[in-house]
Design a protein around this motif. Structure first.
Motif, PDB file in Angstrom:
ATOM      1  N   PRO A  32       0.838  -1.209   0.000  1.00 51.92           N
ATOM      2  CA  PRO A  32       0.000   0.000   0.000  1.00 51.92           C
ATOM      3  C   PRO A  32       0.871   1.257   0.000  1.00 51.92           C
ATOM      4  O   PRO A  32       1.949   1.286   0.602  1.00 51.92           O
ATOM      5  CB  PRO A  32      -0.792  -0.117   1.301  1.00 51.92           C
ATOM      6  N   ASP A  33       0.430   2.267  -0.702  1.00 49.73           N
ATOM      7  CA  ASP A  33       1.164   3.525  -0.757  1.00 49.73           C
ATOM      8  C   ASP A  33       0.952   4.311   0.522  1.00 49.73           C
ATOM      9  O   ASP A  33      -0.148   4.377   1.066  1.00 49.73           O
ATOM     10  CB  ASP A  33       0.692   4.366  -1.946  1.00 49.73           C
ATOM     11  N   ILE A  34       2.020   4.919   1.001  1.00 51.24           N
ATOM     12  CA  ILE A  34       1.945   5.773   2.180  1.00 51.24           C
ATOM     13  C   ILE A  34       2.583   7.107   1.825  1.00 51.24           C
ATOM     14  O   ILE A  34       3.296   7.235   0.835  1.00 51.24           O
ATOM     15  CB  ILE A  34       2.666   5.150   3.401  1.00 51.24           C
ATOM     16  N   HIS A  35       2.316   8.117   2.625  1.00 50.05           N
ATOM     17  CA  HIS A  35       2.938   9.414   2.412  1.00 50.05           C
ATOM     18  C   HIS A  35       4.400   9.347   2.821  1.00 50.05           C
ATOM     19  O   HIS A  35       4.759   8.600   3.720  1.00 50.05           O
ATOM     20  CB  HIS A  35       2.220  10.491   3.237  1.00 50.05           C
ATOM     21  N   PRO A  36       5.271  10.153   2.191  1.00 53.03           N
ATOM     22  CA  PRO A  36       6.694  10.096   2.535  1.00 53.03           C
ATOM     23  C   PRO A  36       6.968  10.435   3.991  1.00 53.03           C
ATOM     24  O   PRO A  36       7.895   9.907   4.588  1.00 53.03           O
ATOM     25  CB  PRO A  36       7.333  11.137   1.622  1.00 53.03           C
ATOM     26  N   TRP A  37       6.193  11.310   4.588  1.00 53.50           N
ATOM     27  CA  TRP A  37       6.436  11.693   5.981  1.00 53.50           C
ATOM     28  C   TRP A  37       5.928  10.648   6.967  1.00 53.50           C
ATOM     29  O   TRP A  37       6.172  10.752   8.157  1.00 53.50           O
ATOM     30  CB  TRP A  37       5.824  13.060   6.295  1.00 53.50           C
ATOM     31  N   ASP A  38       5.248   9.608   6.489  1.00 57.14           N
ATOM     32  CA  ASP A  38       4.810   8.518   7.355  1.00 57.14           C
ATOM     33  C   ASP A  38       5.870   7.419   7.490  1.00 57.14           C
ATOM     34  O   ASP A  38       5.633   6.406   8.124  1.00 57.14           O
ATOM     35  CB  ASP A  38       3.513   7.893   6.829  1.00 57.14           C
ATOM     36  N   SER A  39       7.044   7.647   6.911  1.00 58.95           N
ATOM     37  CA  SER A  39       8.114   6.656   6.974  1.00 58.95           C
ATOM     38  C   SER A  39       8.743   6.650   8.361  1.00 58.95           C
ATOM     39  O   SER A  39       8.590   7.603   9.124  1.00 58.95           O
ATOM     40  CB  SER A  39       9.178   6.983   5.926  1.00 58.95           C
ATOM     41  N   PRO A  40       9.461   5.589   8.697  1.00 59.70           N
ATOM     42  CA  PRO A  40      10.115   5.543  10.015  1.00 59.70           C
ATOM     43  C   PRO A  40      11.146   6.654  10.208  1.00 59.70           C
ATOM     44  O   PRO A  40      11.362   7.119  11.319  1.00 59.70           O
ATOM     45  CB  PRO A  40      10.789   4.166  10.028  1.00 59.70           C
ATOM     46  N   GLU A  41      11.788   7.100   9.119  1.00 59.81           N
ATOM     47  CA  GLU A  41      12.795   8.146   9.227  1.00 59.81           C
ATOM     48  C   GLU A  41      12.178   9.478   9.641  1.00 59.81           C
ATOM     49  O   GLU A  41      12.761  10.235  10.407  1.00 59.81           O
ATOM     50  CB  GLU A  41      13.539   8.336   7.900  1.00 59.81           C
ATOM     51  N   ALA A  42      11.010   9.791   9.121  1.00 56.71           N
ATOM     52  CA  ALA A  42      10.367  11.076   9.410  1.00 56.71           C
ATOM     53  C   ALA A  42       9.483  10.994  10.649  1.00 56.71           C
ATOM     54  O   ALA A  42       9.199  12.016  11.269  1.00 56.71           O
ATOM     55  CB  ALA A  42       9.538  11.533   8.209  1.00 56.71           C
ATOM     56  N   GLY A  43       9.010   9.845  10.998  1.00 58.56           N
ATOM     57  CA  GLY A  43       8.213   9.677  12.207  1.00 58.56           C
ATOM     58  C   GLY A  43       6.813  10.258  12.136  1.00 58.56           C
ATOM     59  O   GLY A  43       6.184  10.485  13.162  1.00 58.56           O
ATOM     60  N   GLY A  44       6.307  10.520  10.962  1.00 58.22           N
ATOM     61  CA  GLY A  44       4.938  11.017  10.822  1.00 58.22           C
ATOM     62  C   GLY A  44       4.805  12.523  10.961  1.00 58.22           C
ATOM     63  O   GLY A  44       3.697  13.047  10.899  1.00 58.22           O
ATOM     64  N   ALA A  45       5.907  13.242  11.128  1.00 60.14           N
ATOM     65  CA  ALA A  45       5.850  14.703  11.280  1.00 60.14           C
ATOM     66  C   ALA A  45       6.017  15.350   9.911  1.00 60.14           C
ATOM     67  O   ALA A  45       7.127  15.445   9.381  1.00 60.14           O
ATOM     68  CB  ALA A  45       6.940  15.173  12.239  1.00 60.14           C
ATOM     69  N   LYS A  46       4.913  15.815   9.342  1.00 60.57           N
ATOM     70  CA  LYS A  46       4.940  16.373   7.996  1.00 60.57           C
ATOM     71  C   LYS A  46       5.763  17.656   7.944  1.00 60.57           C
ATOM     72  O   LYS A  46       6.554  17.844   7.008  1.00 60.57           O
ATOM     73  CB  LYS A  46       3.513  16.646   7.517  1.00 60.57           C
ATOM     74  N   ALA A  47       5.615  18.536   8.907  1.00 54.92           N
ATOM     75  CA  ALA A  47       6.341  19.808   8.895  1.00 54.92           C
ATOM     76  C   ALA A  47       7.849  19.569   8.992  1.00 54.92           C
ATOM     77  O   ALA A  47       8.635  20.205   8.284  1.00 54.92           O
ATOM     78  CB  ALA A  47       5.867  20.696  10.038  1.00 54.92           C
TER      79      ALA A  47
END
Length: 67
Positions: A32-47
């Motif tokens: 399934p496609d996820i947003h790039p900021w939902d990756s483990p590296e970004a931790g879900g923080a879009k800003a």
């Protein structure tokens, strides 16, 4: 006679493709496609992800680095 044999061969070779049944679409359907900021590296923080991308982009601009 030769044309008839060639025609019969072509018909015999092409007919098996017409008999394919419907393929069942059950099972694995891909990742399934996820947003790039939902990756483990970004931790879900879009800003925070957007700031990291902006910083990375500025660091790749040679004109900005040489000024």
């Amino acid at each position: 006679m030769k044309r008839i044999v060639i025609a019969m061969f072509l018909v015999a070779v092409s007919l098996p493709g017409c008999g394919e049944g419907k393929v069942a679409s059950a099972g694995y359907q891909g990742k399934p496609d996820i947003h790039p900021w939902d990756s483990p590296e970004a931790g879900g923080a879009k800003a925070q992800w957007e700031r990291q991308i902006q910083t990375r982009t500025l660091n790749q601009n040679e004109y900005a680095r040489t000024r």
